[in-house]
Scaffold this motif. Structure first.
Motif, PDB file in Angstrom:
ATOM      1  N   PHE A 124     -15.445  21.798  -8.002  1.00  0.00           N
ATOM      2  CA  PHE A 124     -14.244  22.324  -8.674  1.00  0.00           C
ATOM      3  C   PHE A 124     -13.161  21.255  -8.742  1.00  0.00           C
ATOM      4  CE2 PHE A 124     -10.004  24.240  -8.323  1.00  0.00           C
ATOM      5  CZ  PHE A 124      -9.982  24.980  -9.497  1.00  0.00           C
ATOM      6  N   LEU A 125     -12.934  20.557  -7.634  1.00  0.00           N
ATOM      7  CA  LEU A 125     -11.924  19.512  -7.600  1.00  0.00           C
ATOM      8  C   LEU A 125     -12.299  18.364  -8.534  1.00  0.00           C
ATOM      9  CD1 LEU A 125      -9.253  18.781  -6.242  1.00  0.00           C
ATOM     10  CD2 LEU A 125     -10.558  17.618  -4.445  1.00  0.00           C
ATOM     11  N   THR A 126     -13.586  18.058  -8.607  1.00  0.00           N
ATOM     12  CA  THR A 126     -14.054  17.017  -9.520  1.00  0.00           C
ATOM     13  C   THR A 126     -13.770  17.395 -10.967  1.00  0.00           C
ATOM     14  OG1 THR A 126     -15.819  16.365  -7.990  1.00  0.00           O
ATOM     15  CG2 THR A 126     -16.077  15.718 -10.298  1.00  0.00           C
ATOM     16  N   THR A 127     -14.031  18.663 -11.295  1.00  0.00           N
ATOM     17  CA  THR A 127     -13.767  19.145 -12.657  1.00  0.00           C
ATOM     18  C   THR A 127     -12.288  19.054 -12.998  1.00  0.00           C
ATOM     19  OG1 THR A 127     -15.637  20.678 -12.507  1.00  0.00           O
ATOM     20  CG2 THR A 127     -13.998  21.109 -14.212  1.00  0.00           C
ATOM     21  N   VAL A 128     -11.441  19.483 -12.072  1.00  0.00           N
ATOM     22  CA  VAL A 128      -9.987  19.395 -12.282  1.00  0.00           C
ATOM     23  C   VAL A 128      -9.557  17.947 -12.493  1.00  0.00           C
ATOM     24  CG1 VAL A 128      -7.732  19.738 -11.196  1.00  0.00           C
ATOM     25  CG2 VAL A 128      -9.487  21.512 -11.011  1.00  0.00           C
ATOM     26  N   THR A 129     -10.155  17.052 -11.738  1.00  0.00           N
ATOM     27  CA  THR A 129      -9.802  15.633 -11.849  1.00  0.00           C
ATOM     28  C   THR A 129     -10.192  15.072 -13.208  1.00  0.00           C
ATOM     29  OG1 THR A 129     -10.066  15.327  -9.464  1.00  0.00           O
ATOM     30  CG2 THR A 129     -10.135  13.352 -10.825  1.00  0.00           C
TER      31      THR A 129
END
Length: 337
Positions: A124-129
């Motif tokens: 999820f954090l990777t996608t947001v980044t």
């Protein structure tokens, strides 16, 4: 054809569109975008050609570019945060004065987000980044394109033979002309005097209506300022109905057309506002170059960001569609990791 060759060909096409656009009509934002796109394509073409070079050279260049990018982002973040604090102290906490601070906080979020994503390896954090980086790259390209093109546009001299010099209003303080507006008027007088030295006899147009908290119309106070500095009152036209930049230009155009149907003019505003005023002048049918007057250094970053947001807001559907496409692309790439 190699990837570098394709990218170079696309860069040449983009550069051609930029040059033709400037020659046909310099007052278009698409010229700025074409110029910025040309630079990006050339950089991509250079990167694509790197594999032909020795591996050690590639590693060194990559490390240097990465280091320079990190330093640039950190310096930019610090500058925007400091400028945001200065703006609040000097100009108050109105939303328009918070833009540089908000931009600095956004840069800080990116600075924190990237290393955090690399460390945690959360999908999820990777996608947001990915989404954040794509949007930041897009907006950064547009902003850099605007800054570069505005710089070039601001140095395109006014051709001799103008019939009018229009000075746009910017608000009074207790009925008096503030420094921001005084800088516009001083630049307008300089252009007016320069044209007279060339043998012309232009008129000055002061443009600005009366705000709810102003004792007189801006045009009247501006004209009084000019008269006090030696400009004959009969050489000044007072446009005292406008409330916005568009109305400044539309109403001034009507006054000028009434006296000289085939007129040509120069429009004066502050440097941070010059290019957006030029875009508005084109749409309003004003035949003239827009020139900028100096602005206090601390005020310029926030004011420029405000102009950038205003230009984007003039094309909500297009910019919204591009941002949505980038969000979708970021989500797809992030989920694929």
């Amino acid at each position: 054809m190699t990837a570098a060759g394709v990218l170079s060909a696309l860069a040449a096409l983009s550069a051609t569109l930029c040059v033709v656009g400037v020659l046909v009509e310099r007052r278009r934002f698409r010229n700025a975008v074409a110029g910025g796109t040309t630079v990006v394509l050339l950089l991509m073409a250079s990167i694509a050609a790197i594999p032909r070079v020795d591996v050690g050279v590639v590693d060194l260049v990559t490390a240097l570019v990465a280091a320079l990018l990190i330093v640039f982002v950190l310096v930019l973040t610090g500058f925007l945060l400091v400028n945001g604090v200065v703006m609040m102290r000097r100009e108050g906490r109105r939303p328009a004065n918070l833009l540089s601070l908000l931009a600095g906080l956004a840069c800080l979020a990116v600075v924190v987000l990237v290393p955090l994503t690399l460390q945690l390896e959360n999908r999820f954090l990777t996608t947001v980044t990915y989404v954040t980086l794509l949007l930041a790259a897009h907006l950064g390209l547009l902003l850099c394109s605007l800054l570069a093109y505005s710089f070039v546009y601001g140095r395109m001299g006014v051709r001799p033979g103008v019939d009018f010099v229009v000075v746009l209003g910017s608000g009074l303080i207790r009925g008096a002309v503030p420094p921001l507006l005084a800088a516009r008027l001083d630049r307008g007088v300089a252009l007016w005097a320069q044209e007279r030295e060339r043998g012309g006899d232009p008129m000055l147009v002061t443009s600005g209506g009366r705000g709810p908290d102003e004792p007189v119309a801006e045009a009247v106070a501006m004209a009084d300022y000019l008269v006090a500095r030696g400009v004959p009152s009969e050489r000044i036209l007072r446009e005292d109905r406008s409330r916005t930049t568009r109305e400044n230009l539309v109403f001034s155009r009507a006054l000028m057309t009434e006296r000289a149907p085939d007129h040509r003019c120069a429009v004066v505003t502050n440097n941070f506002h010059a290019f957006r005023a030029a875009l508005t002048a084109r749409r309003a049918g004003v035949n003239g170059q827009v020139v900028g007057s100096p602005t206090a250094r601390y005020y310029w970053p926030s004011a420029t960001l405000r102009e950038f947001v205003a230009i984007l807001a003039e094309h909500p559907v297009l910019n919204g569609a591009i941002c949505l496409a980038l969000v979708v692309l970021g989500v797809l790439v992030g989920l694929d990791r």
